[in-house]
Motif scaffolding. Structure first.
Motif, PDB file in Angstrom:
ATOM      1  N   GLU A 177      93.202   9.766  14.022  1.00 14.35           N
ATOM      2  CA  GLU A 177      93.906  10.663  15.010  1.00 14.35           C
ATOM      3  C   GLU A 177      92.754  11.099  16.052  1.00 14.35           C
ATOM      4  N   TRP A 178      93.138  11.131  17.137  1.00 13.05           N
ATOM      5  CA  TRP A 178      92.151  11.844  18.163  1.00 13.05           C
ATOM      6  C   TRP A 178      92.562  13.258  18.608  1.00 13.05           C
ATOM      7  N   SER A 179      91.684  14.079  18.435  1.00 16.33           N
ATOM      8  CA  SER A 179      91.895  15.461  19.027  1.00 16.33           C
ATOM      9  C   SER A 179      92.020  15.397  20.712  1.00 16.33           C
ATOM     10  N   LEU A 180      92.425  16.471  21.332  1.00 13.10           N
ATOM     11  CA  LEU A 180      92.164  16.576  22.670  1.00 13.10           C
ATOM     12  C   LEU A 180      91.014  16.799  23.051  1.00 13.10           C
ATOM     13  N   GLY A 181      89.969  17.276  22.374  1.00 15.87           N
ATOM     14  CA  GLY A 181      88.698  16.984  22.702  1.00 15.87           C
ATOM     15  C   GLY A 181      88.096  15.712  23.020  1.00 15.87           C
ATOM     16  N   ARG A 182      88.494  14.798  21.856  1.00 18.78           N
ATOM     17  CA  ARG A 182      88.062  13.466  21.717  1.00 18.78           C
ATOM     18  C   ARG A 182      88.733  12.793  23.001  1.00 18.78           C
ATOM     19  N   LEU A 183      89.904  13.011  23.194  1.00 17.27           N
ATOM     20  CA  LEU A 183      90.720  12.220  24.357  1.00 17.27           C
ATOM     21  C   LEU A 183      90.183  12.563  25.758  1.00 17.27           C
ATOM     22  N   ILE A 184      89.766  14.028  25.859  1.00 12.89           N
ATOM     23  CA  ILE A 184      89.038  14.472  27.042  1.00 12.89           C
ATOM     24  C   ILE A 184      87.786  13.503  27.426  1.00 12.89           C
ATOM     25  N   GLN A 185      86.921  13.301  26.334  1.00  5.81           N
ATOM     26  CA  GLN A 185      85.779  12.775  26.335  1.00  5.81           C
ATOM     27  C   GLN A 185      85.950  11.298  26.928  1.00  5.81           C
ATOM     28  N   GLU A 186      87.086  10.746  26.411  1.00  3.20           N
ATOM     29  CA  GLU A 186      87.272   9.385  26.743  1.00  3.20           C
ATOM     30  C   GLU A 186      87.798   9.112  28.112  1.00  3.20           C
ATOM     31  N   ILE A 187      88.780  10.271  28.480  1.00  3.55           N
ATOM     32  CA  ILE A 187      89.113   9.935  29.791  1.00  3.55           C
ATOM     33  C   ILE A 187      88.255  10.330  30.946  1.00  3.55           C
ATOM     34  N   ALA A 188      87.271  11.123  30.679  1.00  2.29           N
ATOM     35  CA  ALA A 188      85.994  11.257  31.504  1.00  2.29           C
ATOM     36  C   ALA A 188      85.182  10.140  31.582  1.00  2.29           C
ATOM     37  N   GLU A 189      85.524   9.013  30.823  1.00  4.20           N
ATOM     38  CA  GLU A 189      84.561   7.683  30.987  1.00  4.20           C
ATOM     39  C   GLU A 189      85.106   6.907  32.144  1.00  4.20           C
ATOM     40  N   PHE A 190      86.295   7.195  32.674  1.00  2.00           N
ATOM     41  CA  PHE A 190      86.756   6.438  33.815  1.00  2.00           C
ATOM     42  C   PHE A 190      86.264   7.164  35.090  1.00  2.00           C
ATOM     43  N   ARG A 193      81.302  22.085  27.323  1.00  2.00           N
ATOM     44  CA  ARG A 193      80.221  22.313  27.668  1.00  2.00           C
ATOM     45  C   ARG A 193      79.487  21.102  28.017  1.00  2.00           C
ATOM     46  N   ASP A 194      80.093  19.728  27.545  1.00  2.00           N
ATOM     47  CA  ASP A 194      79.418  18.464  27.534  1.00  2.00           C
ATOM     48  C   ASP A 194      80.087  17.762  28.987  1.00  2.00           C
ATOM     49  N   VAL A 195      81.503  17.968  29.171  1.00  2.00           N
ATOM     50  CA  VAL A 195      82.174  16.973  30.145  1.00  2.00           C
ATOM     51  C   VAL A 195      82.303  17.819  31.497  1.00  2.00           C
ATOM     52  N   LYS A 196      81.281  17.495  32.347  1.00  2.00           N
ATOM     53  CA  LYS A 196      81.054  17.964  33.510  1.00  2.00           C
ATOM     54  C   LYS A 196      82.401  17.694  34.403  1.00  2.00           C
ATOM     55  N   LYS A 197      83.297  16.879  34.258  1.00  2.00           N
ATOM     56  CA  LYS A 197      84.424  16.660  35.122  1.00  2.00           C
ATOM     57  C   LYS A 197      85.685  17.622  34.533  1.00  2.00           C
ATOM     58  N   LEU A 222      96.234  16.631  31.926  1.00  2.00           N
ATOM     59  CA  LEU A 222      96.862  16.382  30.662  1.00  2.00           C
ATOM     60  C   LEU A 222      98.010  17.316  30.320  1.00  2.00           C
ATOM     61  N   LEU A 223      99.159  16.937  30.027  1.00  2.00           N
ATOM     62  CA  LEU A 223     100.107  18.008  29.928  1.00  2.00           C
ATOM     63  C   LEU A 223     100.886  17.942  28.525  1.00  2.00           C
ATOM     64  N   GLY A 224     101.212  18.977  28.081  1.00  2.00           N
ATOM     65  CA  GLY A 224     101.858  19.278  26.901  1.00  2.00           C
ATOM     66  C   GLY A 224     102.279  20.574  26.783  1.00  2.00           C
ATOM     67  N   GLN A 225     103.454  20.735  26.022  1.00  2.00           N
ATOM     68  CA  GLN A 225     103.902  22.196  25.682  1.00  2.00           C
ATOM     69  C   GLN A 225     102.912  23.006  24.836  1.00  2.00           C
ATOM     70  N   ASN A 226     101.982  22.105  24.231  1.00  2.00           N
ATOM     71  CA  ASN A 226     101.139  22.665  23.111  1.00  2.00           C
ATOM     72  C   ASN A 226      99.801  21.696  23.062  1.00  2.00           C
ATOM     73  N   VAL A 227      99.388  21.694  24.381  1.00  2.00           N
ATOM     74  CA  VAL A 227      98.628  20.433  24.525  1.00  2.00           C
ATOM     75  C   VAL A 227      97.469  20.357  23.662  1.00  2.00           C
ATOM     76  N   ASN A 228      96.990  21.354  23.213  1.00  2.00           N
ATOM     77  CA  ASN A 228      95.634  21.316  22.133  1.00  2.00           C
ATOM     78  C   ASN A 228      96.296  21.085  20.871  1.00  2.00           C
ATOM     79  N   ALA A 229      97.468  21.046  20.603  1.00  2.00           N
ATOM     80  CA  ALA A 229      97.681  20.504  19.297  1.00  2.00           C
ATOM     81  C   ALA A 229      97.849  19.116  19.139  1.00  2.00           C
ATOM     82  N   TYR A 230      97.276  18.510  20.635  1.00  2.00           N
ATOM     83  CA  TYR A 230      97.234  16.997  20.224  1.00  2.00           C
ATOM     84  C   TYR A 230      96.649  16.469  19.242  1.00  2.00           C
ATOM     85  N   HIS A 231      97.312  15.447  18.582  1.00  2.00           N
ATOM     86  CA  HIS A 231      96.603  14.321  17.474  1.00  2.00           C
ATOM     87  C   HIS A 231      97.300  13.183  17.545  1.00  2.00           C
TER      88      HIS A 231
END
Ligand code: SF4
Length: 276
Positions: free
Chosen positions: A94-107, A132-136, A75-84
């Motif tokens: 809005e979703w944060s980057l942490g929330r988005l990562i959890q969803e992407i991991a569901e694939f 801690r939680d997303v092993k991928k 997941l790419l961004g100049q300031n990627v963890n500012a994602y909202h």
């Protein structure tokens, strides 16, 4: 103040140009621009203010990448963890980057997830929890610090000090003990003296990096730092960079040595040119 026309708000269609698909690994652009205005950087002027793509568009592109056979997504961004990004459901706005990562991991198709590039100020608890939680999620974090001197961090307008950075490093290590850190360093920022440089070396010794990118400061026209009267001599910059890179090389070697004998999964990104 710079007199630069801001570009239009980026318009992302499905699979925008910044996505790069090569074999089993691909980049997916989720965020553009930056509002941080570090005093050495042109990004806020050239790329405009921070913009996050809606979650539904990101997920649509993720599905397309799966159809193309992608297994590792960055997941790419100049300031990627500012994602909202705009939420796809009514539960939140809005979703944060942490929330988005959890969803992407569901694939199921994605085996490895990465993200780049982060700013210390935008690290959220749910991003730390994702490690801690997303092993991928790869046990790797590129977290630029630029300098280990509080005086220089302030002059750079980085919006954090060294203790704030150390605290984050500890939190990520607690969440994922095998996490490998990477960073960016600028040596010879205007006004940097020997004590500031020693503070940067001290920060590196305390964090222990697996790898890093390091550069001599160079003036970017129009940025506040380029107008400073306290520019550092090029020879001094060269000496400091050599010292810093020697230390980073030692740490990189130590990290690599620690991996010897460990069993790790390997992703073959594409077929080799020669059979077998
Ligand atoms: S260095 Fe990074 S955080 Fe700072 S202004 Fe540039 S893009 Fe933004």
């Amino acid at each position: 103040m710079l007199n630069v026309d801001f570009p239009e708000q980026p318009k992302f269609d499905t699979l925008p140009e910044m996505n790069h698909v090569e074999g089993a690994a691909a980049f997916l652009s989720i965020q553009e621009g930056c509002d941080k205005f570090c005093h050495f950087c042109v990004v806020p002027y050239t790329r405009g203010s921070e913009y996050s793509r809606p979650v539904k568009d990101v997920l649509k592109d993720a599905r397309r990448l799966i159809e193309l056979g992608v297994k590792e997504i960055t997941l790419l961004g100049q300031n990627v963890n500012a994602y909202h990004g705009e939420s796809p459901d009514a539960a939140s706005k809005e979703w944060s980057l942490g929330r988005l990562i959890q969803e992407i991991a569901e694939f199921d198709a994605f085996e490895i997830i990465r993200y780049i590039t982060s700013h210390p100020r935008d690290v959220t608890q749910d991003l730390i929890d994702a490690h801690r939680d997303v092993k991928k999620l790869a046990p790797y974090l590129h977290l630029p610090v630029q300098s280990g001197s509080n005086r220089i961090l302030k002059a750079m307008n980085r919006k954090h000090d060294r203790d704030f950075y150390f605290k984050l490093i500890d939190q990520f290590r607690e969440a994922r003990p095998d996490i490998a850190f990477s960073s960016d360093f600028i040596v010879g920022f205007p006004g940097e003296d020997d004590r500031d440089h020693a503070d940067t070396l001290d920060l590196i010794r305390r964090v222990h990096y697996a790898q890093a990118y390091s550069f001599k400061y160079s003036r970017r026209p129009g940025t506040p730092a380029s107008a400073s009267e306290f520019q550092v001599d090029e020879g001094v910059k060269g000496e400091r960079l050599a010292e810093l890179q020697a230390l980073l090389d030692e740490q990189k070697m130590a990290f690599n040595q620690k991996c010897v004998g460990q069993e790790m999964g390997v992703l073959f990104e594409r077929k080799a040119r020669h059979e077998g």
